[in-house]
Design a protein around this motif. Structure first.
Motif, short mmCIF file in Angstrom:
data_model
loop_
_atom_site.label_atom_id
_atom_site.label_comp_id
_atom_site.label_asym_id
_atom_site.label_seq_id
_atom_site.Cartn_x
_atom_site.Cartn_y
_atom_site.Cartn_z
N SER A 1 86.81 175.53 98.05
CA SER A 1 87.09 176.53 99.06
C SER A 1 88.51 176.39 99.60
CB SER A 1 86.06 176.43 100.19
OG SER A 1 86.07 175.13 100.76
N ASN A 2 89.07 175.17 99.58
CA ASN A 2 90.42 174.95 100.09
C ASN A 2 91.48 175.59 99.20
OD1 ASN A 2 89.48 173.44 102.25
ND2 ASN A 2 89.59 171.51 101.13
N PHE B 1 92.51 183.23 100.42
CA PHE B 1 91.96 184.03 101.51
C PHE B 1 90.45 184.08 101.37
CE2 PHE B 1 93.15 187.06 98.16
CZ PHE B 1 91.97 187.74 97.95
N LYS B 2 89.81 184.47 102.44
CA LYS B 2 88.36 184.45 102.46
C LYS B 2 87.78 185.26 101.32
CE LYS B 2 84.48 185.22 105.62
NZ LYS B 2 84.08 185.71 106.96
N LEU B 3 86.70 184.75 100.74
CA LEU B 3 86.05 185.48 99.66
C LEU B 3 85.77 186.91 100.08
CD1 LEU B 3 83.50 182.81 98.37
CD2 LEU B 3 85.57 183.58 97.23
N ARG C 1 82.51 187.20 93.65
CA ARG C 1 83.27 187.71 94.79
C ARG C 1 84.76 187.59 94.50
NH1 ARG C 1 80.79 185.45 100.30
NH2 ARG C 1 81.64 187.41 101.08
N ALA D 1 88.61 186.87 94.96
CA ALA D 1 89.44 185.93 95.70
C ALA D 1 90.79 185.81 95.01
CB ALA D 1 88.78 184.56 95.79
#
Length: 240
Positions: free
Chosen positions: A182-183, A187-189, A206, A208
């Motif tokens: 996640s790092n 940007f946010k999924l 999703r 990304a």
């Protein structure tokens, strides 16, 4: 994983019960249905197909460091269905193109079996004198707790349709398919999408941005995310 430098450039990127799998660009045999994968021949390769099997599900098992091949041999000897995604890379040696393969997730093996079969498998593994950890152990689901013991988490299992989507992605022969954290996502999924064109057609995930490129992320569980190579926006559509 062993160096497969003698294989042709079409060497596959996954192991399914020790066999190369080839689902093709649109993953026709990795259907998103509630079912159990089995093995069948398809144009000289081995593909993933599905038939219902009661009382079995996908378990995520941890493999102690550097022992993925030993884990594969053990599970295979028990006659259990398993999946090990591989990552392949093109290299040049003495001016010639070669293919080497490595485990995409070297600390995990996915086993399709009943809870009783997995419990028996893990209980029969002994720690030998020169080893500090068992070869295999449960990967626990830290999002829920056991009803009869609120201080413990149950073993993590993956729904068939989610696992099929993961197999669909990781069976594609593309060196730009990578595990991510996640790092590393810039940007946010974003939107849930399905890829509609190209070699990733049929993959759900999703959107990304990773390393400056728009990709589709397939999340198997919180700590297991895999990214496609670059996918243009016109080659995907929103999926509800």
């Amino acid at each position: 994983m062993e160096d497969t430098t003698n294989q042709p450039p079409t060497a596959d990127a996954s192991l399914y019960n020790g066999q190369p799998t080839d689902t093709g660009p649109s993953c026709p045999s990795a259907r998103l249905t509630s079912c159990t994968p089995s093995i069948s021949k398809n144009k000289g390769w081995v593909s993933v197909e599905n038939v219902p099997t009661p009382n079995k599900q996908w378990f995520v098992l941890r493999v102690s460091y550097g022992r993925i091949l030993k884990a594969k041999t053990l599970v295979e000897a028990k006659g259990m269905v398993y999946y090990i995604p591989l990552r392949y890379k093109e290299v040049r040696k003495q001016g010639k193109k070669r293919i080497i393969t490595k485990p995409l997730l070297p600390s995990l093996i996915f086993v399709h079996a009943s809870a009783e079969q997995v419990e028996t498998l893990l209980h029969n593994i002994k720690i030998v004198a020169n080893e500090s950890r068992a070869l295999l152990s449960y990967y626990f689901d830290h999002t829920i707790h056991l009803q009869d013991n609120p201080n413990r988490n149950p073993p993590l299992t993956i729904q068939d349709e989610v696992m099929n989507n993961f197999i669909c992605l990781t069976s594609i022969k593309n060196p730009h398919i990578i595990p991510v954290t996640s790092n590393s996502i810039q940007f946010k999924l974003g939107d849930n999408v399905v890829v509609t064109e190209g070699e990733f057609k049929g993959v759900h995930g999703r959107v990304a941005r990773i390393a400056g490129q728009q990709r589709v992320i397939v999340e198997l569980f919180d700590e297991c995310l895999v990214a496609t190579a670059y996918v243009p926006r016109e080659a995907m559509k929103k999926y509800e």
